[in-house]
Design an enzyme around this catalytic site. Structure first.
Site, PDB file in Angstrom:
ATOM      1  N   GLU A 194       3.358  41.432  60.953  1.00  0.00           N
ATOM      2  CA  GLU A 194       3.858  40.135  60.458  1.00  0.00           C
ATOM      3  C   GLU A 194       3.528  39.164  61.562  1.00  0.00           C
ATOM      4  O   GLU A 194       4.018  39.303  62.674  1.00  0.00           O
ATOM      5  CB  GLU A 194       5.387  40.148  60.308  1.00  0.00           C
ATOM      6  CG  GLU A 194       5.955  41.224  59.452  1.00  0.00           C
ATOM      7  CD  GLU A 194       5.546  41.081  58.022  1.00  0.00           C
ATOM      8  OE1 GLU A 194       5.225  39.960  57.607  1.00  0.00           O
ATOM      9  OE2 GLU A 194       5.512  42.109  57.348  1.00  0.00           O
ATOM     10  N   CYS A 225       9.632  32.762  61.074  1.00  0.00           N
ATOM     11  CA  CYS A 225       8.259  33.017  60.638  1.00  0.00           C
ATOM     12  C   CYS A 225       8.032  32.481  59.232  1.00  0.00           C
ATOM     13  O   CYS A 225       6.905  32.240  58.827  1.00  0.00           O
ATOM     14  CB  CYS A 225       7.959  34.506  60.703  1.00  0.00           C
ATOM     15  SG  CYS A 225       9.200  35.516  59.904  1.00  0.00           S
TER      16      CYS A 225
HETATM   17  P1  NDP Z   1       4.139  37.675  71.068  1.00  0.00           P
HETATM   18  O1  NDP Z   1       3.047  38.068  70.188  1.00  0.00           O
HETATM   19  O2  NDP Z   1       3.823  37.222  72.425  1.00  0.00           O
HETATM   20  O3  NDP Z   1       5.198  38.833  71.209  1.00  0.00           O
HETATM   21  C1  NDP Z   1       5.633  39.596  70.124  1.00  0.00           C
HETATM   22  C2  NDP Z   1       6.062  40.948  70.619  1.00  0.00           C
HETATM   23  O4  NDP Z   1       4.945  41.622  71.146  1.00  0.00           O
HETATM   24  C3  NDP Z   1       7.081  40.897  71.742  1.00  0.00           C
HETATM   25  O5  NDP Z   1       7.964  41.974  71.612  1.00  0.00           O
HETATM   26  C4  NDP Z   1       6.225  41.061  72.966  1.00  0.00           C
HETATM   27  O6  NDP Z   1       6.921  41.557  74.068  1.00  0.00           O
HETATM   28  C5  NDP Z   1       5.222  42.060  72.476  1.00  0.00           C
HETATM   29  N1  NDP Z   1       3.977  42.088  73.230  1.00  0.00           N
HETATM   30  C6  NDP Z   1       3.289  41.047  73.716  1.00  0.00           C
HETATM   31  N2  NDP Z   1       2.186  41.483  74.328  1.00  0.00           N
HETATM   32  C7  NDP Z   1       2.167  42.828  74.211  1.00  0.00           C
HETATM   33  C8  NDP Z   1       1.302  43.853  74.649  1.00  0.00           C
HETATM   34  N3  NDP Z   1       0.193  43.580  75.303  1.00  0.00           N
HETATM   35  N4  NDP Z   1       1.612  45.126  74.374  1.00  0.00           N
HETATM   36  C9  NDP Z   1       2.731  45.433  73.699  1.00  0.00           C
HETATM   37  N5  NDP Z   1       3.597  44.497  73.267  1.00  0.00           N
HETATM   38  C10 NDP Z   1       3.323  43.211  73.516  1.00  0.00           C
HETATM   39  O7  NDP Z   1       4.914  36.592  70.291  1.00  0.00           O
HETATM   40  P2  NDP Z   1       6.228  35.819  70.692  1.00  0.00           P
HETATM   41  O8  NDP Z   1       7.411  36.681  70.374  1.00  0.00           O
HETATM   42  O9  NDP Z   1       6.138  35.242  72.055  1.00  0.00           O
HETATM   43  O10 NDP Z   1       6.117  34.678  69.653  1.00  0.00           O
HETATM   44  C11 NDP Z   1       5.017  33.830  69.769  1.00  0.00           C
HETATM   45  C12 NDP Z   1       4.566  33.363  68.433  1.00  0.00           C
HETATM   46  O11 NDP Z   1       4.550  34.387  67.456  1.00  0.00           O
HETATM   47  C13 NDP Z   1       5.445  32.335  67.830  1.00  0.00           C
HETATM   48  O12 NDP Z   1       5.243  31.104  68.465  1.00  0.00           O
HETATM   49  C14 NDP Z   1       5.021  32.421  66.397  1.00  0.00           C
HETATM   50  O13 NDP Z   1       3.869  31.677  66.222  1.00  0.00           O
HETATM   51  C15 NDP Z   1       4.740  33.857  66.178  1.00  0.00           C
HETATM   52  N6  NDP Z   1       5.817  34.560  65.502  1.00  0.00           N
HETATM   53  C16 NDP Z   1       5.599  34.984  64.250  1.00  0.00           C
HETATM   54  C17 NDP Z   1       6.566  35.649  63.566  1.00  0.00           C
HETATM   55  C18 NDP Z   1       6.299  36.198  62.209  1.00  0.00           C
HETATM   56  O14 NDP Z   1       7.049  37.015  61.693  1.00  0.00           O
HETATM   57  N7  NDP Z   1       5.255  35.812  61.532  1.00  0.00           N
HETATM   58  C19 NDP Z   1       7.892  35.880  64.126  1.00  0.00           C
HETATM   59  C20 NDP Z   1       8.013  35.415  65.483  1.00  0.00           C
HETATM   60  C21 NDP Z   1       6.988  34.808  66.124  1.00  0.00           C
HETATM   61  P3  NDP Z   1       7.332  40.591  75.271  1.00  0.00           P
HETATM   62  O15 NDP Z   1       8.254  39.606  74.698  1.00  0.00           O
HETATM   63  O16 NDP Z   1       7.960  41.505  76.231  1.00  0.00           O
HETATM   64  O17 NDP Z   1       6.065  39.981  75.741  1.00  0.00           O
END
Ligand code: NDP
Length: 674
Positions: free
Chosen positions: A257, A296
């Site tokens: 998602e 989202c």
């Molecule tokens: P990220 O993609 O940065 O993070 C999402 C998850 O992935 C977090 O748990 C993060 O952990 C983890 N993660 C990041 N990098 C890695 C990696 N290399 N290996 C394993 N896990 C990883 O998104 P954010 O949560 O910062 O949100 C940013 C954007 O995502 C928002 O601005 C929005 O655009 C979108 N979003 C979309 C949603 C949806 O359902 N469509 C919901 C929420 C956000 P950690 O936090 O520790 O980096």
């Protein structure tokens, strides 16, 4: 408040933070709330899940897993207050927290209930109908699903730390698969508190759940063909992770998602002054400000008829101007803060990109309530843009500012509206405010393929409408293209993401043995006793009763017609019946056949059969004429335990005539005593 040390939960033990630690700050005032950092033995965690958690969960039936989920939801429900307290520091107001915390718990309740009602009290799920593969039925096909034997890795977003965790855990655990949960760091203190409650409840078997407070290290590099990654977050991270070589090589399931440029359409019929217009304005405002727009599913693009554009901008702006932005704990506050200063920077950057193609029509520099720490708190004002050239623009359709930011665009006609909605290149949800069914159908045809969910609201949906931005456990959440191409929830569909569907081809006897559902053609078990005299545990699948014969007479048909009032010509008028291509002449009523069938197979004395509560899949295959002789074969087809006192028995009922031809068939449902 002391700084919280966020622990991981690995191979059944709590593990304190170690290695390079990250400080997590309050979204409200920038105070350090917690620290996290994990140096974990991911090989051991995976092994623990596969060797301990998986077998323990798979030893439970769907109903037993569902009962655990229900107890877990009740346990969490009683401890919500502690979670609300921690949630304020993520910038969430009480109503925001309720979406996250109560919404998450509610989702577990729904899966518990669906598990009990829609899945068998067994470990094999029978998917769809039997497929007859040959002429005689000696070789038949059936799809079934069984639990994957690996681990589900849940990587969650920061915006809903509790709901995001629970909406994935519920279907995973119901499927009998253990999970390793990795929350987003920014709000991990709330996820950890909720996870701690899950462990402390003692309700789940050892190894069923584990928790990573920090980086996932080499976890994904260790996954195999029986594992699943379920990811929520940015498209950039999703794209990076789905390319992990082991995930590609092993075809590890990867459910995503991600970003979504959700649209809402004000219907051509929903002019100012209509109830739809007012509902629309209210909904857009709610979607922009709930959770400070960090959903989202939030509305990013507002599509309105050209003539109503100014009225829409005015009405939304007026509502935004009344929205008190401030400390999420304060009662007057209607919108809290973003989750972190990093998110604020990101939102402002993305808003600037949108601003390169659209005019800002609402947004104040510093419209916050008194006492707000505008420097250290992650507060932003809502920003409404208007794009004058939505066809030529690109950013408004592709840049997701993950905050209270939305753009109004005018459309010429409905085709134009749906074309603009589809410019999001795949989204989680689009909403339509219309009272015109023709508009609704045209939107479904033109836009359905681009959206995981279409939400229609109007004066009739009233207070029961659940809101554009609320994914529901009963319905699919996910969308094509930019939204990640994944699906979550959707009732039992969500459970199937953690199970393997297998096509079985076998004889009726083998299939009956495998599925514990009687397959036509399997060897019947002739009972010593009438099956209605057997208690639920004594009754065997396949137990069969062959009844005596009963002749249907013209008097019976006439008596039935007069008695019930059903004097349809096919039963009463020989000439008219003959003129009907389906009938040879006057025929018996279908319900007369059912009644006679019951008269043939029922064993009347009080006994273990408590109630007849319905029948399914009724078909009348052949007309029954006066003089025909009927008899019935009654076979115990499936059994589902309901509670300690009784269970449901599904009977296959076949009614045949004197030539052995089937005239009617159905499945009868009874409740039988234990
Ligand atoms: P990220 O993609 O940065 O993070 C999402 C998850 O992935 C977090 O748990 C993060 O952990 C983890 N993660 C990041 N990098 C890695 C990696 N290399 N290996 C394993 N896990 C990883 O998104 P954010 O949560 O910062 O949100 C940013 C954007 O995502 C928002 O601005 C929005 O655009 C979108 N979003 C979309 C949603 C949806 O359902 N469509 C919901 C929420 C956000 P950690 O936090 O520790 O980096």
């Amino acid at each position: 408040m002391t700084v919280l040390s966020l622990n991981s939960f690995a191979a059944g033990k709590w593990v304190a933070p170690s290695g390079s630690l990250t400080s997590l700050k309050s979204a409200v005032d920038g105070r350090v709330i917690a620290e996290l950092g994990a140096e974990l033995d991911f090989a051991a965690m995976i092994e623990h899940a596969r060797a301990v958690g998986g077998p323990a969960l798979r030893a439970l039936t769907f109903h037993e897993r569902a009962a655990k989920l229900k107890a877990l939801a009740q346990y969490l429900n009683e401890r919500r207050d502690a979670l609300y307290e921690l949630s304020y520091e993520t910038g969430a107001t009480k109503p925001d927290s309720m979406i996250d915390i109560d919404g998450g718990i509610g989702t577990v309740f729904v899966f518990a209930s669906k598990g009990r009602r829609e899945l068998p009290d067994d470990v094999i799920y029978v998917d769809g109908n039997l497929e007859q593969l040959g002429k005689t039925g000696a070789f038949v096909g059936q799809h079934v699903a069984t639990s994957l034997q690996g681990v589900a890795v849940h990587i969650n977003a920061f915006n809903f730390p509790v709901w995001g965790m629970l909406e994935k855990l519920a279907p995973t655990l119901l499927a009998g698969v253990p999970a390793i949960v990795k929350p987003a760091s920014a709000t991990a203190w709330l996820a950890e508190a909720a996870f701690r409650m899950i462990v402390e409840s003692g309700l789940l078997p050892d190894g069923a759940v584990q928790f990573v407070a920090g980086s996932t290290g080499d976890l994904l590099d260790r996954l195999g063909s029986q594992d699943v990654v379920s990811f929520t977050g940015s498209a950039a991270t999703a794209n990076l992770l789905r390319k992990t070589p082991t995930i590609l090589e092993n075809a590890t399931r990867f459910i995503a998602e991600q970003d979504s440029l959700n649209a809402t359409i004000l219907g051509p019929d929903a002019a100012p002054g209509t109830p739809e217009f007012d509902i629309f304005v209210k909904e857009v405002h709610r979607e922009m400000t709930a959770k400070a727009g960090q959903k989202c599913t939030a509305i990013r693009r507002i599509l309105v008829p050209t003539d109503h554009r100014e009225a829409v901008i005015e009405a939304i702006s007026a509502r935004l101007a009344k929205t008190v932005i401030g400390d999420p704990r304060a009662e007057a506050t209607r919108m809290g803060a973003l989750a972190s200063l990093a998110q604020r920077r990101d939102v402002l950057d993305k808003a600037a990109l949108i601003g390169s193609e659209a005019r800002q029509v609402y947004g104040t520099e510093n419209g916050f309530a008194d006492g707000v720490d505008a420097e250290n708190g992650a507060f932003v004002s809502p920003m409404l843009f208007a794009c004058d050239d939505p066809d030529g623009a690109d950013k408004v359709h592709s840049v997701e500012a993950f905050g209270p930011v939305s753009t109004v665009m005018a459309y010429r006609d409905l085709d134009h509206a749906t074309a603009l909605a589809n410019r999001g290149a795949g989204s989680l949800v689009a909403s339509v405010f219309t009272h015109d069914p023709a508009v609704a159908r045209r939107v479904v045809l033109a836009s359905g393929a681009f959206h995981g969910r279409l939400y229609f609201a109007n004066r009739d949906t009233g207070r029961e409408a659940t809101g554009h931005g609320s994914p529901l456990p009963h319905l699919v959440h996910g969308g094509p293209g930019r939204a990640g191409g994944g699906e979550e929830m959707g009732g039992i569909r969500g459970v199937m993401h953690y199970m393997q569907r297998t096509a079985l081809q076998a004889s009726p006897d083998l299939l009956t043995g495998i599925t514990r559902i009687y397959v036509k053609g399997a060897t019947p078990i002739p009972g010593q006793k009438h099956p209605f005299r057997l208690r639920f545990p004594e009754l065997e699948i396949g137990h069969t009763l062959e009844t005596a014969e009963r002749q249907v007479t013209l008097e019976d048909i006439e008596h039935f017609a007069e008695f019930t009032g059903d004097t349809f010509y096919a039963h009463m008028d020989e000439e008219a019946a003959k003129a009907n291509p389906f009938f040879p002449g006057r025929v018996a009523h279908g319900y007369l056949i059912l009644s006679f069938a019951a008269g043939l197979f029922v064993d009347p004395a009080p006994g273990p059969v408590l109630a007849n509560y319905g029948l399914d899949n009724l078909r009348f295959m052949k007309p029954v004429s006066p003089g025909d002789r009927l008899k019935v074969r009654l076979t115990a087809k499936a059994k589902t335990r309901r509670n300690a006192d009784y269970g449901e028995v599904r009977w296959d009922v076949t009614v045949v005539n004197q030539d052995g031809e089937q005239v009617a068939g159905y499945e009868l449902l009874t409740m039988n005593q234990m």
